[in-house]
Design an enzyme around this catalytic site. Structure first.
Site, PDB file in Angstrom:
ATOM      1  N   TYR A   1      -3.564   2.401  16.026  1.00 40.72           N
ATOM      2  CA  TYR A   1      -2.657   2.559  17.112  1.00 40.72           C
ATOM      3  C   TYR A   1      -2.851   1.579  18.666  1.00 40.72           C
ATOM      4  O   TYR A   1      -1.918   1.153  18.749  1.00 40.72           O
ATOM      5  CB  TYR A   1      -1.807   3.118  16.481  1.00 40.72           C
ATOM      6  CG  TYR A   1      -1.219   3.412  15.150  1.00 40.72           C
ATOM      7  CD1 TYR A   1       0.391   2.958  14.745  1.00 40.72           C
ATOM      8  CD2 TYR A   1      -1.709   4.033  13.971  1.00 40.72           C
ATOM      9  CE1 TYR A   1       0.742   2.643  13.117  1.00 40.72           C
ATOM     10  CE2 TYR A   1      -1.158   4.022  12.380  1.00 40.72           C
ATOM     11  CZ  TYR A   1      -0.206   3.259  12.257  1.00 40.72           C
ATOM     12  OH  TYR A   1       0.408   3.001  11.451  1.00 40.72           O
TER      13      TYR A   1
ATOM     14  N   ARG B   1       1.095  -1.305   0.190  1.00 41.69           N
ATOM     15  CA  ARG B   1      -0.077   0.390  -0.101  1.00 41.69           C
ATOM     16  C   ARG B   1       0.490   1.462  -0.014  1.00 41.69           C
ATOM     17  O   ARG B   1       1.274   1.846   1.331  1.00 41.69           O
ATOM     18  CB  ARG B   1      -0.997  -0.524   1.224  1.00 41.69           C
ATOM     19  CG  ARG B   1      -1.848   1.104   1.563  1.00 41.69           C
ATOM     20  CD  ARG B   1      -2.283   1.136   3.103  1.00 41.69           C
ATOM     21  NE  ARG B   1      -3.240   2.104   2.965  1.00 41.69           N
ATOM     22  CZ  ARG B   1      -2.794   3.094   4.068  1.00 41.69           C
ATOM     23  NH1 ARG B   1      -2.207   3.177   4.690  1.00 41.69           N
ATOM     24  NH2 ARG B   1      -3.996   3.877   3.972  1.00 41.69           N
TER      25      ARG B   1
ATOM     26  N   ASN C   1      -7.409   1.807   9.977  1.00 44.04           N
ATOM     27  CA  ASN C   1      -5.483   2.272  10.308  1.00 44.04           C
ATOM     28  C   ASN C   1      -6.006   2.177  12.368  1.00 44.04           C
ATOM     29  O   ASN C   1      -6.743   2.937  12.624  1.00 44.04           O
ATOM     30  CB  ASN C   1      -5.059   3.279   9.905  1.00 44.04           C
ATOM     31  CG  ASN C   1      -4.930   3.659   8.607  1.00 44.04           C
ATOM     32  OD1 ASN C   1      -4.720   2.637   8.206  1.00 44.04           O
ATOM     33  ND2 ASN C   1      -4.500   4.644   8.244  1.00 44.04           N
TER      34      ASN C   1
ATOM     35  N   GLU D   1      -3.274   0.617   7.994  1.00 42.54           N
ATOM     36  CA  GLU D   1      -2.128   0.332   9.015  1.00 42.54           C
ATOM     37  C   GLU D   1      -1.958  -0.034  10.240  1.00 42.54           C
ATOM     38  O   GLU D   1      -3.343   0.121  11.161  1.00 42.54           O
ATOM     39  CB  GLU D   1      -2.053   2.109   8.977  1.00 42.54           C
ATOM     40  CG  GLU D   1      -1.264   2.294   8.116  1.00 42.54           C
ATOM     41  CD  GLU D   1      -1.497   4.548   7.711  1.00 42.54           C
ATOM     42  OE1 GLU D   1      -0.997   4.237   9.452  1.00 42.54           O
ATOM     43  OE2 GLU D   1      -1.490   4.742   7.053  1.00 42.54           O
TER      44      GLU D   1
ATOM     45  N   GLU E   1      -7.086   8.341   6.414  1.00 41.12           N
ATOM     46  CA  GLU E   1      -7.440   9.630   7.002  1.00 41.12           C
ATOM     47  C   GLU E   1      -7.883  10.959   6.738  1.00 41.12           C
ATOM     48  O   GLU E   1      -6.877  11.454   7.640  1.00 41.12           O
ATOM     49  CB  GLU E   1      -6.126   8.582   8.504  1.00 41.12           C
ATOM     50  CG  GLU E   1      -5.425   8.240   8.727  1.00 41.12           C
ATOM     51  CD  GLU E   1      -4.634   8.126   9.882  1.00 41.12           C
ATOM     52  OE1 GLU E   1      -3.924   8.681  10.377  1.00 41.12           O
ATOM     53  OE2 GLU E   1      -4.345   6.759  10.632  1.00 41.12           O
TER      54      GLU E   1
ATOM     55  N   HIS F   1      -2.417  11.115   0.588  1.00 37.11           N
ATOM     56  CA  HIS F   1      -2.387  10.920   1.600  1.00 37.11           C
ATOM     57  C   HIS F   1      -1.202  11.963   2.530  1.00 37.11           C
ATOM     58  O   HIS F   1      -0.858  12.229   3.159  1.00 37.11           O
ATOM     59  CB  HIS F   1      -0.684   9.420   2.065  1.00 37.11           C
ATOM     60  CG  HIS F   1      -0.929   9.226   3.235  1.00 37.11           C
ATOM     61  ND1 HIS F   1      -0.600   7.712   3.643  1.00 37.11           N
ATOM     62  CD2 HIS F   1      -0.896   9.408   4.799  1.00 37.11           C
ATOM     63  CE1 HIS F   1      -0.616   7.758   4.785  1.00 37.11           C
ATOM     64  NE2 HIS F   1      -0.556   8.372   6.002  1.00 37.11           N
TER      65      HIS F   1
HETATM   66  C1  FCB Z   1      -1.239   7.349  10.352  1.00 37.84           C
HETATM   67  C2  FCB Z   1      -0.294   8.448   9.229  1.00 37.84           C
HETATM   68  C3  FCB Z   1       0.737   7.159   8.756  1.00 37.84           C
HETATM   69  C4  FCB Z   1       1.665   7.533  10.238  1.00 37.84           C
HETATM   70  C5  FCB Z   1       0.923   6.545  11.085  1.00 37.84           C
HETATM   71  C6  FCB Z   1       2.130   6.737  11.810  1.00 37.84           C
HETATM   72  O1  FCB Z   1      -2.036   7.682  11.685  1.00 37.84           O
HETATM   73  O2  FCB Z   1      -1.473   7.777   7.896  1.00 37.84           O
HETATM   74  O3  FCB Z   1       0.808   8.507   7.585  1.00 37.84           O
HETATM   75  O4  FCB Z   1       2.160   8.453  10.458  1.00 37.84           O
HETATM   76  O5  FCB Z   1       0.236   7.277  11.617  1.00 37.84           O
END
Ligand code: FCB
Length: 486
Positions: free
Chosen positions: A311, A91, A309, A385, A180, A135
């Site tokens: 985290y 990607r 995405n 992500e 995002e 992006h």
């Molecule tokens: C996301 C972004 C990516 C990267 C990660 C850590 O929000 O899409 O570009 O910065 O975080």
């Protein structure tokens, strides 16, 4: 009648191994401004991130994407790394100001050629290209004309989407309109910790709508050009919002953040309407008259899958005064990225954290996936992500040991596996990121790569996690414990 009962003993080799479904797509991800460099080569014009990173005080250490990982020149080597990793998909994003300098007019043949060669090389190595159109690198000229708060930007995006589809649509079958949009709208125009660094909450809401509109118009432009069978999607950084207590006030704080983080996008995109409570919560900032008749129908187009995405989760409570939004993990600013939620406080989630200060919480991913399944039962999902930054370094033997990243990935892949077993239709997983790269406002200080980049020499060194992930990809399965795949 007594029979000798023989309980099959699990094979010790495979005991505890979590196999993913056949056809599960294993990938890795990057974004143009974060890796390409070559900022003024072959006719590329500045994007808002060039301007922002060149503005003193905006990005840590004054870092810019001028050279980044120099992927624009080292792309062949990077594709070879992906082939070693064994991934089935890559990607990446297309740089708008590289293929359509200034954001208007015809495509730049040199800009298009770069992506065309990249796509050919990927296909040659059996790696499926997954293209993200936006992006975050808006051509600066379009920002000068008003940027995302301006409606015309959505139309410009649709034109650009058409140009890229014309150039790559014969070979690229999987497309993502936006990455995002929450960050583009609310960090870009609300808190200002991302480009273009503006701080007006009403503008941020206008930007959110025009990004939604860009998604709808862009999807239509893609569909008009792509062969049947091509897949279109959008990637959202859905926030998994938890309230600190079960009390009504805290739960209401969580509802409001969920509204401006998630439902402001999933509402129009997946249901064809803005949520009533979001309109109400933000009514003191704008009358939403920028939403014109027919817009929500334009935005509400069938998606082949939703990119998610993830985290870290988000923990909130009600605050008596202005909330502590700077603890929301999105960067420090005097301005909040949360319109209509000034009296919400953000808290650090318990547990260990990554170098970003983000809590490691795989259960958050599991719960989020189940929630999306509950809200949109028919929608296939792809994790576009997931990954973590740690303070990696090259040891005297020239190796990079990153057991924390392996443990992070193991925990989150186990969460994805659990969600699949619970019936969530997750089709793939993309590790963020292939390479250490320009981490936006943090510059090069945060390393997310499976491959270490020595920025002085541009040398790439696969980390221990690279080899670990390669084995997971090869086996299509997660070993019982994090150390076992390394
Ligand atoms: C996301 C972004 C990516 C990267 C990660 C850590 O929000 O899409 O570009 O910065 O975080």
């Amino acid at each position: 009648m007594a029979t000798a009962s023989r309980t099959a003993e699990p094979d010790p080799e495979t005991r505890g191994v979590r196999a993913f479904p056949p056809g599960f797509l294993w990938g890795t991800a990057t974004a143009a401004y974060q890796i390409e460099g070559a900022a003024d080569e072959d006719g590329r014009t500045p994007s808002i991130w060039d301007t922002y990173s060149h503005t003193p005080g905006r990005v840590r250490n004054g870092d810019t994407g001028d050279t980044a990982c120099d992927h624009y020149h080292l792309w062949r080597e990077d594709v070879a790394l992906m082939a070693d990793l064994g991934v089935g998909a890559y990607r990446f994003s297309v740089s708008w100001p590289r293929v359509q300098p200034t954001g208007r007019g015809p495509a730049s043949p040199k800009g298009v050629d770069f992506y065309s060669r990249l796509v050919d090389e990927l296909l040659d190595k059996g790696i499926q290209p997954v293209v993200t159109l936006y992006h975050w690198d808006l051509p600066q000229e379009l920002e000068d004309a008003g940027g995302w708060p301006e409606r015309d930007t959505a139309h410009r995006f649709a034109d650009y989407a058409g140009l890229v589809a014309d150039a790559l649509g014969d070979r690229v079958t999987t497309w993502t309109t936006l990455n995002e949009p929450w960050c583009s709208a609310f960090l870009g125009y609300g808190s200002g910790v991302h480009a273009p660094g503006r701080t007006d909450q009403a503008d941020a809401l206008r930007a959110a709508h025009h990004l939604n509109l860009a998604h709808g118009l862009g999807t239509r432009a893609l569909r008009d050009r792509l062969p049947t069978g091509a897949r279109t999607s959008v990637t959202l950084n859905l926030h998994h919002v938890r309230s600190l207590t079960d009390g009504d006030a805290d739960r209401d704080a969580a509802r409001r953040i969920d509204g401006v983080a998630n439902r402001i996008f999933t509402g129009p995109m997946l249901r064809g309407e803005y949520p009533e409570d979001v309109l109400r919560d933000t009514a003191h900032l704008t009358d939403w008259s920028f939403v014109r008749d027919g817009d929500t129908e334009t935005i509400h187009r069938p998606l082949d899958f939703l990119g998610v995405n993830y985290y870290s989760p988000t923990l909130v409570s009600a605050a008596s005064g202005p909330g502590s939004h700077t603890a929301d993990g999105h960067g420090v600013s005097d301005h909040s990225p949360w319109p209509g939620a000034d009296d919400v406080a953000f808290h650090r989630s318990p547990g260990t954290t990554t170098a970003m200060g983000w809590a490691v919480d795989p259960d958050g991913l599991y719960e989020l996936l189940l929630r999306v399944k509950g809200d949109f039962p028919e929608l296939p999902l792809v994790i576009t992500e997931n990954g973590a930054a740690f303070d990696d370094y090259v040891d005297p033997e020239g190796r990079v040991h990153d057991p924390e990243r392996i443990s992070y990935l193991h925990g989150h892949l186990a969460a994805v596996h659990r969600a699949i077993e619970a019936g969530v239709d997750v089709r793939g997983y993309f590790l963020w990121s292939l390479l250490d790269n320009f981490e936006w406002g943090h510059g090069y200080s945060k390393r997310f790569g499976a491959v270490y980049v020595d920025y002085a020499t541009r040398r790439r060194i696969p980390k221990q996690s690279f080899h670990w992930y390669a084995r997971v990809v090869r086996d299509g399965a997660l070993p019982p414990d994090p150390g076992a795949g390394a």
